[in-house]
Design an enzyme around this catalytic site. Sequence first.
Site, PDB file in Angstrom:
ATOM      1  N   SER A 130       0.820  -1.217   0.000  1.00 30.25           N
ATOM      2  CA  SER A 130       0.000   0.000   0.000  1.00 30.25           C
ATOM      3  C   SER A 130       0.851   1.263   0.000  1.00 30.25           C
ATOM      4  O   SER A 130       1.945   1.295   0.578  1.00 30.25           O
ATOM      5  CB  SER A 130      -0.894   0.028   1.232  1.00 30.25           C
ATOM      6  OG  SER A 130      -1.847  -0.989   1.159  1.00 30.25           O
ATOM      7  N   SER A 164       2.777  -3.288   8.820  1.00 27.23           N
ATOM      8  CA  SER A 164       2.969  -3.877  10.150  1.00 27.23           C
ATOM      9  C   SER A 164       4.367  -4.483  10.206  1.00 27.23           C
ATOM     10  O   SER A 164       4.863  -4.979   9.198  1.00 27.23           O
ATOM     11  CB  SER A 164       1.959  -4.989  10.395  1.00 27.23           C
ATOM     12  OG  SER A 164       0.657  -4.508  10.208  1.00 27.23           O
ATOM     13  N   GLU A 247      -2.256 -14.991   1.522  1.00 30.66           N
ATOM     14  CA  GLU A 247      -2.760 -14.233   2.655  1.00 30.66           C
ATOM     15  C   GLU A 247      -4.197 -14.676   2.938  1.00 30.66           C
ATOM     16  O   GLU A 247      -4.571 -14.912   4.071  1.00 30.66           O
ATOM     17  CB  GLU A 247      -2.723 -12.727   2.355  1.00 30.66           C
ATOM     18  CG  GLU A 247      -3.246 -11.891   3.522  1.00 30.66           C
ATOM     19  CD  GLU A 247      -3.292 -10.393   3.219  1.00 30.66           C
ATOM     20  OE1 GLU A 247      -3.532 -10.030   2.060  1.00 30.66           O
ATOM     21  OE2 GLU A 247      -3.087  -9.610   4.157  1.00 30.66           O
ATOM     22  N   GLU A 370     -15.322  -3.002   0.977  1.00 29.26           N
ATOM     23  CA  GLU A 370     -15.843  -2.623  -0.344  1.00 29.26           C
ATOM     24  C   GLU A 370     -15.127  -3.402  -1.445  1.00 29.26           C
ATOM     25  O   GLU A 370     -15.763  -3.903  -2.379  1.00 29.26           O
ATOM     26  CB  GLU A 370     -15.674  -1.109  -0.558  1.00 29.26           C
ATOM     27  CG  GLU A 370     -16.571  -0.251   0.333  1.00 29.26           C
ATOM     28  CD  GLU A 370     -16.145  -0.219   1.800  1.00 29.26           C
ATOM     29  OE1 GLU A 370     -14.968  -0.515   2.104  1.00 29.26           O
ATOM     30  OE2 GLU A 370     -16.988   0.097   2.664  1.00 29.26           O
TER      31      GLU A 370
END
Lengths: 387, 306
Positions: A130, A164, A247, A370
């Site tokens: 991201s 993370s 994942e 979403e």
Amino acid sequence: MDLRDTPQEAEFRVEVRSWIEENLPDELRGHRGGAARFEGEALRAWSLALSEAGYPGLTWPAEYGGRGAPYSFQAIFYEEIARSEAPPHVGVIGLGMAGPTIMAHGTEAQKERYLAKILSAEEIWCQGFSEPNAGSDLAAVQTSVTLAADGTHFVVSGQKVWSSYAHIADFCILVGRGDPEAPRYQNLTYVIVDMHAPGVEVRPLRQITGEAEFNEIFFTDVQVPRENLLGEIGQGWQVAMTTLLHERATLGFALTTGLEVGVRKLLALARERGADDAAIRDRVAREWIELHALKFTNYRALTRLMQTGLPGPEGSGVKLHWSEQNQRLTKLALELHGSEAQLLDGESGGFWQFQQLRSRGNTIEAGTSEILRNIIAERVLGLPRSR
Amino acid sequence: MNFAFTEEQEQLRQEARSFLAGRDEPSWSELVELGWLGVSAPEQLGGAGLGFLEEAVLFEELGRALYAGPYFATVALALPALGDEQLAAVAAGKERWSAEIDGLVPDLASVDWVVTDEGAARAEGQELPTMDETRPLGRLATGERTPLAGSLDRPRALAATALEAVGIAQRALELGIEHATQRQQFGKPIGVYQAVSHKLADTYVETELARSLAYWAAWCVAERDEQAPVAAAAAKAYATEAAVAACERAIQVHGGIGFTWEHVLHRYYKRALWLEAFWGFPAEHRADVAAWALEGARDGVPVRIA
């Protein structure tokens, strides 16, 4: 159809359960998640002990240091970890994402170099997908991964976010723009970045809970050796899909076992506080029922995975439902506290207050709700694409 | 751990689906010929000697096809109360049964006998106007009751209700997908609009969760597992609510046509409402589940949380 453990599974369950009982320090029991997943010496020691006992990488092939066990063993391991309220292994990104991606797309030299140290917890990994302007739309990443003129290394520049473990990580799996001129989905390059290299800077992001679980990572002309390329230049999208598939393949079990701990704590709280109120009992029952719905959906997915080798479409649905249920569960738990719900030093020691805030991230991280509904609509139901 | 139907059971599903898709309303004798009335009856009684998991496949498929005959009444409700002679008569298509639940008898006019708490009764009485016209309810007339070999099995009936609800929800989802793919507005199929597609995605997720609970309950019933009562209550509560929501969303996605008598959706919706109301609304079953989960036991049945 047989929902009982096979004799081998039962034997493994007994082994795991007694191993946890002997090795889990009391201070780590009943952890609340969040930053507690990676802070402190005790947690590192716990991860190391898990590694030495051979529990991470249960389903990895023996040639890469795994046990080559069926996926049901992985599920049993998660269930037993949840039952004892033990924290997860600190190397989850390496185990669940980087490792499987390297196994699928890596060179022999990469497998040799990285896999064993993921299993041993010697090296910690983080994920650089991201960006501030590319969240759900991964193909729009701006971080540049440019091959140097002499072809010996890549130069990485840009910013990643919501990573993370980045502040304790040794390596990052990073997707960047390899060729700004190439069309979407053919423009990405996937590399392994040494987090200790010059030009890498990590800044913790303080969250709604007050904790810093995530980080921003800034890359300024970071030199990445050419041999750190995963897949081919321009094929980063395909490699990234492997990472995300893994994942989601194992995520369902990990999430649901976490929810199981939450439901157990909720039941205990309801017994103390509101067990005679019919409206509360109805809502508690709903949580119990839907926990079991998730659990048995995971079992169906697991059976399919073991029979066909491919994860089914259930993963996105489990993550979607889990996130919304977890948010609802934490609200119910706080409601049971009555007027004391605001007090951080009340009887649950701030546990539920923390969970309520932390759970807002659940519908955003690892695919927003979403995006997951889009994935289900388009890839599972076959509805026309919205983009 | 293996949570999948066997190849033979999946084959039965395929056979049932293509048989039911090929006709408007199959006759009772066709179901008898297929062996569906004797699935779990022993072979010496003319049955197939199979179990509840095979029946589970049929409940789901008959729900998906919105079958209107007294199969549910006979197999889901009455069967556990019947003796050998009666099981053989059912398998041979000579007797159709229902049961009196909360004072009401499903399909009273299309069966021969009714299981009551006091024994078997002739199916005589008054059929009442019912929302779901394909599965009317009736009231038994007073009359003679003859003793029965067995008794009603509520978890088994609730599991069957949940399975039928999964079939209903699945069909409502399929109808919604078909419509959202074909119907064009503003120059595009309406399924591209997320206000439409996300509703269908929610139906998909709930249907899959309902399926998981219904199969869990079916397995518990088939194996006489001690969790059968709580699994069946959980499945009944969740799956019937999911079926109602699936139909409501499908009606909304269809727009005006979904609200008409002409379109099939209202019949699915009414069946979903029938199932939701039958033998305890979801809230009643959640009250039972709460007792199991919070107090650890109900009516002497323990519950394993994990």
